[in-house]
Structure formats: structure tokens, C-alpha cells
Design a protein around this motif. Structure first.
Motif, short mmCIF file in Angstrom:
data_model
loop_
_atom_site.label_atom_id
_atom_site.label_comp_id
_atom_site.label_asym_id
_atom_site.label_seq_id
_atom_site.Cartn_x
_atom_site.Cartn_y
_atom_site.Cartn_z
N GLY A 51 6.39 4.62 -12.50
CA GLY A 51 7.11 3.36 -12.41
C GLY A 51 6.91 2.66 -11.08
N SER A 52 7.22 3.40 -10.00
CA SER A 52 7.16 2.80 -8.68
C SER A 52 5.73 2.36 -8.37
N LYS A 53 4.78 3.19 -8.75
CA LYS A 53 3.38 2.83 -8.48
C LYS A 53 2.98 1.58 -9.27
N ALA A 54 3.38 1.54 -10.53
CA ALA A 54 3.03 0.37 -11.34
C ALA A 54 3.69 -0.88 -10.78
N ASP A 94 4.68 15.45 0.03
CA ASP A 94 5.96 16.06 0.38
C ASP A 94 7.08 15.55 -0.53
N VAL A 95 7.10 14.23 -0.74
CA VAL A 95 8.18 13.66 -1.53
C VAL A 95 8.05 14.06 -3.00
N TYR A 96 6.83 14.04 -3.53
CA TYR A 96 6.64 14.42 -4.93
C TYR A 96 7.07 15.85 -5.16
N GLN A 97 6.76 16.70 -4.18
CA GLN A 97 7.07 18.10 -4.38
C GLN A 97 8.57 18.35 -4.33
N GLY A 98 9.25 17.65 -3.42
CA GLY A 98 10.66 17.94 -3.21
C GLY A 98 11.61 17.25 -4.16
N ALA A 99 11.24 16.08 -4.65
CA ALA A 99 12.16 15.29 -5.46
C ALA A 99 12.43 15.97 -6.79
N PRO A 100 13.59 15.69 -7.42
CA PRO A 100 13.81 16.19 -8.78
C PRO A 100 12.68 15.74 -9.69
N THR A 101 12.25 16.61 -10.61
CA THR A 101 11.02 16.33 -11.34
C THR A 101 11.02 14.98 -12.08
N PRO A 102 12.10 14.59 -12.77
CA PRO A 102 12.03 13.28 -13.43
C PRO A 102 11.85 12.14 -12.44
N VAL A 103 12.44 12.33 -11.24
CA VAL A 103 12.28 11.28 -10.22
C VAL A 103 10.83 11.23 -9.75
N THR A 104 10.23 12.41 -9.56
CA THR A 104 8.81 12.43 -9.20
C THR A 104 7.99 11.68 -10.25
N GLY A 125 0.83 -1.20 0.00
CA GLY A 125 0.00 0.00 0.00
C GLY A 125 0.86 1.25 0.00
N PHE A 126 2.00 1.19 0.69
CA PHE A 126 2.94 2.31 0.69
C PHE A 126 3.43 2.57 -0.73
N LYS A 127 3.76 1.50 -1.45
CA LYS A 127 4.29 1.69 -2.80
C LYS A 127 3.26 2.30 -3.74
N VAL A 128 2.04 1.79 -3.66
CA VAL A 128 1.04 2.28 -4.61
C VAL A 128 0.42 3.59 -4.13
N ALA A 129 0.75 4.02 -2.92
CA ALA A 129 0.22 5.26 -2.35
C ALA A 129 -1.27 5.19 -2.13
N SER A 130 -1.67 4.17 -1.41
CA SER A 130 -3.09 4.06 -1.07
C SER A 130 -3.29 4.58 0.34
N VAL A 131 -4.45 5.21 0.58
CA VAL A 131 -4.82 5.59 1.95
C VAL A 131 -4.85 4.32 2.77
N PRO A 132 -4.36 4.25 3.99
CA PRO A 132 -3.75 5.31 4.80
C PRO A 132 -2.22 5.32 4.74
N PHE A 133 -1.65 4.77 3.68
CA PHE A 133 -0.18 4.72 3.60
C PHE A 133 0.35 5.71 2.56
N PHE A 142 8.98 9.41 -12.28
CA PHE A 142 9.28 7.98 -12.25
C PHE A 142 8.58 7.31 -11.06
N LEU A 143 8.57 8.04 -9.92
CA LEU A 143 7.85 7.53 -8.76
C LEU A 143 6.37 7.35 -9.10
N ALA A 144 5.84 8.36 -9.77
CA ALA A 144 4.40 8.38 -10.01
C ALA A 144 3.98 7.27 -10.95
#
Lengths: 633, 474
Positions: B241-244, B225-235, B211-219, B237-239
Motif C-alpha cells: 500500500g505505502s509503496k503504491a 529493519d522496519v519490515y522485520q520488526g513491524a507486525p506482519t500485516p503492517v509489513t 523516494g523514502f516512501k517507495v524505498a528507492s536507493v539511497p532512501f 501493508f507497507l510493502a
């Protein structure tokens, strides 16, 4: 059997291509900077006329092919296939459609050529020709449609292009209003048409003309007893709108705000004729319901009489012709309603439609020639007078059109009108009387226009300075005048062509029909002579019978009634809807939910403290809640 | 057979090594060509996977499975990584040092993601997941002289470590109960003994980690915070790749190991999906920063994907796969624009996007296509994806869930179109035109075309996704 589908595509493609090409290339462009002035001023007309000539040629070939017999068309592709509804793109090719196409092409050709003169110097002339071409394309589409859905599509295209043409001078508020009015009033009729199509599909299971006809033939029991009355009447609604019959006739006189060639094209040969043509096309459907036929006949008859009466007190030369068009359309619709229910029984209506196309466009174009002479500044017949000396050819052409319209023996209108009167005599005495009275009024208001506008002395300074129009305008007039004279003779073969080799129980107009009609004509003429030939400065009817004048001038108050209807009924409903929209939907619904959503969003932000400890705590707390949920479940 | 079924992953890892080596021998100013090498290499691997590189079957004692779904995800990751490397090439100017390593790490993360697609065992699950996550710890804090990036990195590291701890903890319970680590062993155990006690605790802990990986409530709490702060390509990729990758693992686990307790997880995921959709969409409304906005949007999309999972049919799973595919192009389109914008305006505030249509019509159009597709407006890819998801949910007669989804869609229209409105109808702060490099232009056009094309010609992708789903769900 020759498959001539390709020929039909070519006929249709002509005007469409013209419209597209004109829009695409007839403008200033860096690609042909040197030609830009030519492109902007005259290329549109040349392209439109050239393509239309092509279409006319192909239409002639189609006519020829139908004459030799054994032609067929094939559906080109499936248009809609949903559930039980199947609509193909297919075409009607028979004597009816090719003749109609021929009329449309020939009359349009005259009008196109005429427009070169009439629209000379207008900055939007290319736009004008593009719209005209598109209009002719839509009209030919109606003519050749092989099923109700396709016909409806082209029907609407005609509606749109007529809107564009009537509102061509969109800078004038009156023209823009008239365009809107034509479109909206037509939409009302079209709504009925659409419902009618759905009902017909419901009853017969098809929208294809051939299929419906075969179904009716195969299942006489299931379609008897008035099953088809409502569908037929609803389809007739479409014709009421397009052919401007009572009570939807109000758009046509206002549509005179368009340029005169548009009036001639839309209100003589094509758009308004589309309604009658459509009724003839689906005549097998209409003929299946005697009740519907009665309604159609009476609406036609009443429209004919009412409009003829109104025309007697109009002063605008184009409006007189507009009401005369209404009246003649009434004749045609009445003829459809009175038809002998058999194959090709619609012949009288189509016959009158053809001759009317010639002489009415002739009349409009003659009026246009007069308007050119007045520099587009005057259309009131009481400001004209004495034109015959300066404009002999225009006057002669107008007179020919007038005589054809009033049914003077020997001209085309005489033959077609006698056919309708003969039919009425045979089928319905009341309507015969009504039609004969209408004929009297017709000759009255037409001779009134002739006497006031063309004969006598000039009634204004401008009328004294008019000049005959150039030959590009007069040429089409003469051509149409010739057609108006000869169009009705047997050797021209229009009725014979329509009846074909199937044969029709010929109902020759009896001598007494002829006599009564001539009596009506002469009485109208005599009244007009009495009132107007002496050259009065003001309309004697207005001074002597002010009450009558006021009623007719107000056109029996139809417009006022509709305005009141819109103002109070629709306006009231709209006010109510506005209240609901403002307070319930926008207030409580939209702003309320938006506010709730915003607030919730802001509350959720409170979780996002940014503190790592909080986050870790929330993470763990969430896990605990989930575990609790799963374990207790 | 065993090693040959790993050859796509090995090729990707090898490419990463190559880029790392080349990076050491490249002058500072030329490092962008490493992006080109990565993108071309990945394209070659993608082509290889299509023509002959895919060896199907089960290997390594059942720890590893290569089936249609694995291949679907691997290609998806490859496509996403190609676009991310292109995006990173446009972003490379902002990276102070270690550009070569940046690309190498992206490739290693891609390798990890590809591994997740074939996981059939808890040990493999942990290893592949950590390959992805640890790489991302580095990537997130890559701009190490910038406080936001560092802060994002630290938050991601600690919360990620927490979730990994839960995950491992859960695996130990499962191992303790079943005596093995394979998904099939768990399924056997559940079939015989039912779900209860320690094994249930273990399963829930593992699901929390996913749930943490896919960003589901409540995780999901780390996401904004992380999406905003990370370098944009990393954001980006997180959004995507990591989610998939999280979804790949989730689907594998649910259908490989947890099928006997289907009723439990369907109910749980349905509730979580509803909460995730509501949270993501409502919390996105007041946002002022575009990356943060897309962070919340990414939470809401996790919710829609979970809807497809909650439908628990081949149709629902296929719909979720299609959704992921559409989401990759759509979301990366938005992030491509953000990278271009950040190069020009130096911040990611939505206010900076005012009047963008006048400054760069291409960027405004690409952003609009992406946002409109994210909102699910026809004829974009996102529309058809949502259409499939909703059909699946309604097909299972989960009316309330469909209703919640509809509410979420409506709310999302508001904040997505808010950005569109700013771009087209607000006065720009400054008039200067924004220059866009050729590579980025090509990428923008490609992503826009793909977003539209997938929406209009859905047939092939739908076929492909549903085939994969049918094989998984049976």
C-alpha cells in the motif's frame, strides 16, 4: 458434396477414447470395489476392442462414402497462424487414406483380439491395451493428416507410443534399451523430415497437401531443375527412420524385444508402413524430382537385398521376421522410387504394403503362437523343431504367410511382388536384378525357418512338450491367413481401388519377369532343402562357411559402427563439453558470479548497522550525492 | 461536484469510524468480527467504485483530480486493504489490546492512500502523505510490549519525520520560487524559466521524500529493519500500500509538474532504478529472516517499478501500473503464508520453513506461487509484469538498464528459490502439521488463483492499466 469431417473425427476418437478410458477407470478403486479384479484383469481389453470395432465401422463408412464419390472435409480450426505460416487442422480423405485406415483398423483388430490370449496373465495388461490404442490413434492420425505439420505431430506421437510399446517390459534392460534405440534412431530421421517440411514451406509457401500440389501444378517452371530434390530427400529421411531403411534400419530388429503383438502391429502393418504411406501421400512432391526418386529407389533396393542376406543367418524367429520386414519395406520404398510419375503412380508400393500388412502380421502372430507354446522362454529356432505335429494350425498359418511372403503363385504376395518386379523391369534393369536376387534370398531364409523350427524332430525337451494355442490366438491367425491368400486378387480390388477411375498405364508383368521370379524362388527353396530339410543339429552354413556366418551374424557391423561413432565422436564431444562445463561455466561462470554476488550482498549488509544515527546520516548523504549529480549534470 | 468526487474516501473514512465505534462495544474475544466488517465494507466500496461511485473530473481549484489513473490506484488500494484486513483477522490473536483501533487505523491508512491517488497540488501531497505515514507510525509499533516492534516503530518514526522534513522543506522552496503550490503552476514556471537554482533544490528534496516512501536507493535504508520488526500485516501493508501510494504521487508529480524537466528526471530515475535493483537483489542473498528477505525484495521491486517510470512513456507507465497490480496479489500471498507460519512457529526464520511442504502442502504451494511470481517466472503474474517493464525499457533503447534488470532477476531467482528449496527439499525441524483457518485458506486460494489468472489472462488488466497510463502521459 458430403462433408464427412465428423466421420473422420469419430474414427480418430475411438482408439484415443479407449486409451483415456482405460487409463482412468481400469484400476483398483473404492468406487467399484467389487469389480476391481475384473477391472484390473480384463476390462482394458474389452474397452480397447469395442472402441476399435467402432472405429473400424466408421472407417468402413468412410470407405463407402469415398466409393460413392463426392465427399469433402472441412478444416476444423486454425492450429498455427504465425507470419506467413498457416496451419489448419484439416484432413486428407481419398482412396489412399481410407484404404490405409481400413488396413490399420482390420489388422489392429486381429492383433487386439490375439493380444487377449498372448498377454493373458500379464499384470500390466490394461497398460498394454491403453498403449496399443494410443498407438492406433496416432497411426490413424498420420493416415488422415491433411498437411505436413499435422502429419509430423502424429508422426512423433507414433514415435512416442512405439517407444512405450517396445519398452513395455521395462523391467528388462534389453527392452528398455530397444525402446530408447527405436526412439532415438527415429528422431534422427524425423529431424530430416522437419527440415524437409520447412524447406517445402519455403519453396511453395504452404504445408497443406492440396495447396502444395496446386502450387506445383501452377508453377512448373519454379520447381523444375532440382529445386525440390533436397526437400524431397529430407522428407524421405523421415521415411528412412520410420520405415527402417538403410542406414537407419538398426532399430527394427532390436525392437523385437517388445511383446509379439507389438512386433506384429508396429513392424508389419502400421509404424513401418507409415514411412511408405507418407511417401505415397507426398508422391506429387517426390515425383517432381527425378534425382530424389533415384536415390529413394536405390536405398530401397539395397535395404531389401542387405536385410534379406542378413536374415539368412539369424536364429531368433522374430528377428528373422524383422529382417524380412526390412527387406519387404525395401521393396516398397524401391517401388515408390521407381513409380511412373503420375497421379496414383504409387500404386505398386501401396499394393505391396497392403498385402504385406496381412501376411507379415500373420507370420508374426504365428511366431507369437509358438512363443506362447514355449511359455515365452524360447525364441531360438534351433531349440524348436517338429512343431507341426503338435501345432498343426499354427504351422499351417505360418506356411500360408511364408508362401505369400515368398511370392508363391496364387497368394496375395505373388501379385503385389510381381507388380513391383514388373515395374522395376520396365524402369531400371539393375534394380530388377537386385530385386530378383532378393526374392531368392527371401525364399531361402523363410524356408530355413520353416524347416528348422516347424519340421523335423524336436531339438529340445521343451519343443517336445508344446501345445497348440487357444482359439483366441488362432482365430486372428486364421482370419489373417484368409486375407493373406485372397488379398491380391483383382476381385478384392486393392490395385483397382488405388488406381481408381483415373486409370494407370498398366504394366503387366511380362512372362520373363514371372519366370525369373519363379526361378529365384525355386533356387532359394532348393538351397534351403539341401541345407536344412535333413534336420541338422547345427546350422551347416555356420560350420562350413564360418567367415560368411560371422559377417551375417554381425549384420555387416552396422551396430558396432554406430556404437563406435557414438563412443568416439559423440563421447569425445561430450567429454570436451563436460570440461568446458565444469571449469569454465560451472567454475568461473556460475561459482564465480555466485561468489561475487554473495560477497557484494554481505558487503551491502555492512550499511545495515541498525543504528538510527547511521541511517539518518546515510539518508542525508544520499540526498547530497543526488543533488550534486543533478546540479553538475 | 467537489465533495461528491471525494465520496469513496469519505466512505472509507466513515467505515473506519464505524469500526472504531463498534470496537468500543465489542467483547475482547469477538474483535475479529471487526475484520470481517472492514473487509465487507471495503468490498462494498470497491463495488460501488465500479458501478456508480466514481465521479470524474478536477475539483477544489485544481488541487484534486479524479481520472482513470486515480481510479486505478483507488481500486488497487481497496483490494490491497481488503486482503490486509483478512490477514489482520488471522493475526489478531497476537495483538494484546486495541484490536478495534488496529482495524480502524488500517482503514484510515487506506483513506490516506486513496487521497494520494488524486493529488494535484503540493499541499494535498503533504496532507495525504502524512495521513498515510502517521497512521503507519502507530501501526508499526503496535505490538508495544515487543522490542522489535517498538524499535521498528521508532526507526520508522524518526526517519519518516526526517523525510517529511525534507519534503516540506522542498515544498517551501518551490512555493518561494513559483509563488504557488499547484503542480500545474510549477510546470508553467519550469517551462518559462527552466530548472535551476532554488526550484531545482526544492524539487529534489520533494523527490527524496517520495523516494523514502517507495524505498528507492539511497532512501531505502529503513526498509529491512522496519519490515522485520513491524507486525506482519503492517509489513505487508507497507510493502504494497505505502509503496503504491508513493508511486501514485511520484507519477502525478512527474507528469503533472515536472514534465518540462523530463530529461533530468529520466536520467536520475534511470540511475536510481539501476542502483535500487542491484542493492535490493544483492543484499537479499545472505538473508536468514523471511520478512527481512521480503524487505530487500521490496526494495528490488521498487527498482523494477522505477524502470517503468524511467522509460517515461505511456507504455512504461502502464507497465509499472500493471506491475503494481500483480505485485499486490503476489506479495500479499507471501505475507499471508508468513502470518499463518508465525502463528504456528513463533518466528520468521527461513530455517523454520524447512520441510513445510510436508507440514502444510497448501502453505508451501501458496508460498511457492508467490515467490515464483515475485521472481518473474511464467506463467505467473510477476512474469508478465516484468515482461512489460522490460519491453518498455528496451523500447526506449535503454539497453544498459535492461541489462541491469536482467542481472537483478537472475540474482533474485537465487534467494527466492532458496526458500522454495527449503520448503520442499529440506527435512523439517518438526513434523507436526500446521493448521490453517478457513478464512486464511480461502484467502490463500484466492491470491494463488489471482496470481495465476493475472499471468495467464493479462488482457483486461493490461487494458485497464494502459488506459490509465495513456490518460496521464497523453
Amino acid at each position: 458434396m458430403d462433408d464427412v469431417t465428423g466421420l473422420l473425427w469419430r474414427i480418430l476418437a475411438g482408439p484415443l477414447c479407449a486409451a483415456v478410458v482405460i487409463v482412468l477407470i481400469c484400476r483398483r478403486s473404492p468406487f467399484y470395489a467389487d469389480f476391481s479384479p475384473v477391472m484390473e484383469r480384463s476390462a482394458g481389453a474389452v474397452i480397447a476392442i469395442a472402441f476399435l470395432l467402432g472405429s473400424t465401422w466408421f472407417a468402413w463408412m468412410a470407405l463407402d462414402a469415398v466409393k460413392t464419390g463426392n465427399v469433402t472435409t472441412s478444416p476444423t480450426y486454425r492450429f498455427i497462424d504465425v507470419g506467413d505460416l498457416e496451419v489448419n487442422v484439416n484432413w486428407s480423405l481419398d482412396r489412399l487414406s481410407v484404404m490405409m485406415a481400413m488396413i490399420v483398423c482390420v489388422v489392429s483388430l486381429c492383433i487386439f483380439v490375439y493380444s487377449v490370449g498372448y498377454m493373458h496373465g500379464d499384470p500390466g495388461i490394461n497398460r498394454f491395451f491403453a498403449k496399443l490404442s494410443f498407438f492406433v490413434f496416432s497411426m490413424l492420425g498420420i493416415v488422415f493428416s491433411g498437411n505436413l505439420v499435422m502429419m509430423f505431430v502424429f508422426w512423433e506421437l507414433v514415435g512416442v507410443s512405439s517407444y512405450l510399446l517396445i519398452g513395455y517390459w521395462y523391467q528388462r534392460p534389453a527392452a528398455a534399451e530397444a525402446g530408447k534405440k527405436a526412439f532415438i534412431v527415429n528422431r534422427i530421421g524425423d529431424f530430416g523430415f522437419l527440415l524437409g517440411i520447412l524447406l517445402v514451406w519455403n519453396v511453395t509457401g504452404s504445408v497443406d497437401f492440396t495447396d502444395i500440389r496446386n502450387y506445383l501444378k501452377a508453377h512448373p517452371a519454379e520447381v523444375s531443375g532440382g529445386v525440390l530434390t533436397i526437400p524431397a530427400l529430407l522428407i524421405f529421411c523421415g521415411a528412412v527412420g520410420k520405415s527402417a531403411q538403410l542406414p537407419l534400419h538398426v532399430w527394427l530388429p532390436d525392437a523385437m524385444e517388445g511383446p509379439t503383438p507389438v512386433s506384429a502391429l508396429i513392424h508389419a502393418a502400421t509404424m513401418v508402413a507409415a514411412g511408405v504411406y507418407m511417401l505415397c501421400r507426398v508422391s506429387f512432391l517426390v515425383f517432381a524430382s527425378p534425382a530424389a526418386m533415384d536415390v529413394i529407389a536405390w536405398i530401397g533396393g539395397l535395404t531389401a537385398l542387405l536385410s534379406a542376406v542378413i536374415a539368412c543367418q539369424q536364429n531368433d524367429i522374430k528377428r528373422i521376421l524383422a529382417y524380412s520386414t526390412l527387406s519387404q519395406l525395401g521393396y516398397m520404398v524401391m517401388a515408390v522410387g521407381l513409380s511412373v510419375p503420375q497421379v496414383n503412380g504409387y500404386m505398386p508400393a501401396m499394393f505391396h504394403l497392403s498385402t504385406h500388412a496381412f501376411f507379415k502380421s500373420l507370420l508374426f502372430l504365428s511366431a507369437g503362437s509358438v512363443i506362447i507354446a514355449f511359455h515365452h522362454a524360447e525364441q531360438d529356432i534351433w531349440k524348436m523343431g517338429g512343431l507341426w505335429k503338435k501345432m498343426p494350425i499354427t504351422t499351417a498359418c505360418f506356411t500360408v504367410g511364408l508362401l505369400a511372403l515368398t511370392g508363391f503363385p496364387g497368394l496375395s504376395g505373388f501379385f503385389s511382388k510381381e507388380t513391383i518386379l514388373g515395374l522395376a523391369r520396365e524402369r531400371n534393369e539393375d534394380l530388377f536384378t537386385l530385386a530378383t536376387v532378393t526374392a531368392g534370398f527371401t525364399s531361402f531364409y523363410m524356408f530355413r525357418a520353416l524347416f528348422v523350427a516347424f519340421l523335423g524332430q524336436p531339438r529340445s525337451e521343451a519343443a517336445g512338450k508344446v501345445k497348440e494355442s487357444p482359439w483366441v490366438v488362432l482365430g486372428p491367425l486364421v482370419a489373417l491367413a484368409i486375407l493373406s491368400v485372397i488379398g491380391g486378387y483383382t476381385w478384392m480390388g486393392i490395385p483397382g481401388w488405388l488406381v481408381g477411375d483415373k486409370g494407370l498405364s498398366e504394366a503387366p508383368a511380362g512372362t520373363n519377369v514371372l519366370l525369373l521370379a519363379m526361378l529365384a524362388f525355386v533356387m532359394g527353396l532348393a538351397l534351403a532343402v539341401v541345407f536344412y530339410l535333413c534336420g541338422p543339429a547345427e546350422d551347416p552354413v555356420k560350420t562350413k562357411f564360418p567367415f560368411l556366418h560371422r559377417i551375417l551374424w554381425n549384420k555387416f557391423g552396422f551396430d558396432e559402427f554406430y556404437l563406435a561413432l557414438v563412443k568416439y565422436v559423440q563421447g569425445g564431444l561430450a567429454a570436451l563439453c563436460e570440461l568446458v562445463d565444469r571449469w569454465v561455466i560451472a567454475g568461473a561462470g556460475v561459482r564465480g558470479t555466485a561468489g561475487v554476488a554473495q560477497t557484494l550482498g554481505k558487503m551491502l549488509q555492512l550499511f545495515q548497522t541498525g543504528g538510527l544515527q547511521t541511517y539518518a546520516f546515510l539518508f542525508a548523504a544520499g540526498l547530497v550525492i543526488i543533488l550534486y549529480y543533478v546540479v553538475t549534470q | 461536484m467537489n465533495l461528491s468526487s471525494l465520496k469513496l474516501e469519505m466512505a472509507t473514512a466513515g467505515l473506519g469510524m464505524l469500526v472504531l465505534m463498534l470496537g468500543a462495544f465489542t467483547r475482547r474475544d469477538d474483535k475479529r468480527f471487526l475484520g470481517a466488517i472492514s473487509a465487507i465494507g471495503l468490498t462494498a466500496i470497491l463495488a460501488w467504485s465500479v458501478c456508480c461511485g466514481a465521479v470524474m473530473g478536477v475539483g477544489f481549484d485544481g488541487m484534486w483530480v479524479n481520472d482513470a489513473m486515480a481510479l486505478f490506484f483507488k481500486r488497487l488500494f481497496l483490494i490491497a486493504t481488503i486482503l490486509v484486513t483478512v490477514m489482520s483477522a488471522g493475526f489478531a490473536g497476537k495483538i494484546e489490546s486495541g484490536v478495534g483501533e488496529f482495524f480502524a487505523l488500517i482503514l484510515f491508512a487506506c483513506t490516506g492512500m486513496m487521497l494520494t491517488a488524486s493529488v494535484n497540488d503540493f499541499v494535498m501531497l503533504f496532507v495525504s502523505l502524512e495521513t498515510v505515514t502517521i497512521t503507519f507510525y502507530i501501526l508499526t509499533s503496535y505490538l508495544r510490549r515487543q522490542v522489535p516492534s517498538l524499535e521498528a516503530g521508532v526507526k520508522y518514526l524518526i526517519l519518516g519525520a526526517l523525510s517529511s522534513a525534507f519534503l516540506v522543506y522542498g515544498i517551501t522552496f518551490i512555493y518561494g520560487a513559483t509563488g504557488g503550490t499547484s503542480f500545474s503552476g510549477l510546470a508553467e514556471f519550469l517551462k518559462v524559466n527552466g530548472a535551476g537554482g532554488l526550484v531545482l533544490l526544492g524539487v529534489m528534496l520533494v523527490l527524496a521524500g517520495l523516494g523514502f516512501k517507495v524505498a528507492s536507493v539511497p532512501f531505502h535504508i529503513w526498509v529491512p529493519d522496519v519490515y522485520q520488526g513491524a507486525p506482519t500485516p503492517v509489513t505487508a501493508f507497507l510493502a504494497v500500500g505505502s509503496k503504491a501510494a508513493g508511486f501514485a504521487l511520484l507519477l502525478r508529480l512527474l507528469y503533472g509538474g515536472l514534465l518540462p524537466m523530463k530529461a533530468t528526471w529520466v536520467a536520475l530515475i534511470a540511475v536510481l532504478a539501476a542502483l535500487t535493483i542491484l542493492y535490493g537483489n544483492l543484499a537479499a542473498i545472505p538473508q536468514k529472516n523471511i520478512k527481512r528477505l521480503l524487505g530487500y525484495s521490496s526494495i528490488s521491486h521498487a527498482g523494477f517499478l522505477l524502470l517503468g517510470v524511467a522509460a517515461a512513456t505511456a507504455f512504461g507507465t502502464g507497465a509499472a501500473l500493471f506491475y503494481l497490480f500483480a505485485y499486490v496479489f503476489t506479495n500479499l500471498g507471501a505475507f499471508l503464508v508468513i502470518v499463518c507460519m508465525a502463528n504456528a512457529t513463533a518466528d520468521d526464520e527461513i530455517a523454520s520453513y524447512a520441510g513445510l511442504a510436508r507440514r502444510s502442502p497448501l502453505l508451501a504451494a501458496a508460498m511457492t506461487v508467490a515467490l515464483v511470481s515475485l521472481a518473474g517466472v511464467p506463467p505467473m503474474a510477476g512474469f508478465f509484469a516484468k515482461f512489460l517493464i522490460f519491453s518498455a525499457v528496451i523500447g526506449q533503447q535503454l539497453w544498459w538498464l535492461a541489462a541491469v534488470g536482467a542481472v537483478g532477476v537472475v540474482a533474485s531467482l537465487y534467494y527466492y528459490l532458496g526458500v522454495v528449496k527449503a520448503m520442499y527439499w529440506q527435512e523439517p525441524r518438526q513434523e507436526a502439521a500446521i493448521a490453517v483457518g478457513l478464512t486464511m485458506k480461502v484467502a490463500l486460494w484466492f491470491v494463488m488463483a489471482a496470481t495465476l489468472a493475472i499471468g495467464v489472462f493479462q488482457g483486461p488488466v493490461v487494458e485497464w492499466a494502459f488506459e490509465a497510463a495513456r490518460e496521464l502521459v497523453k
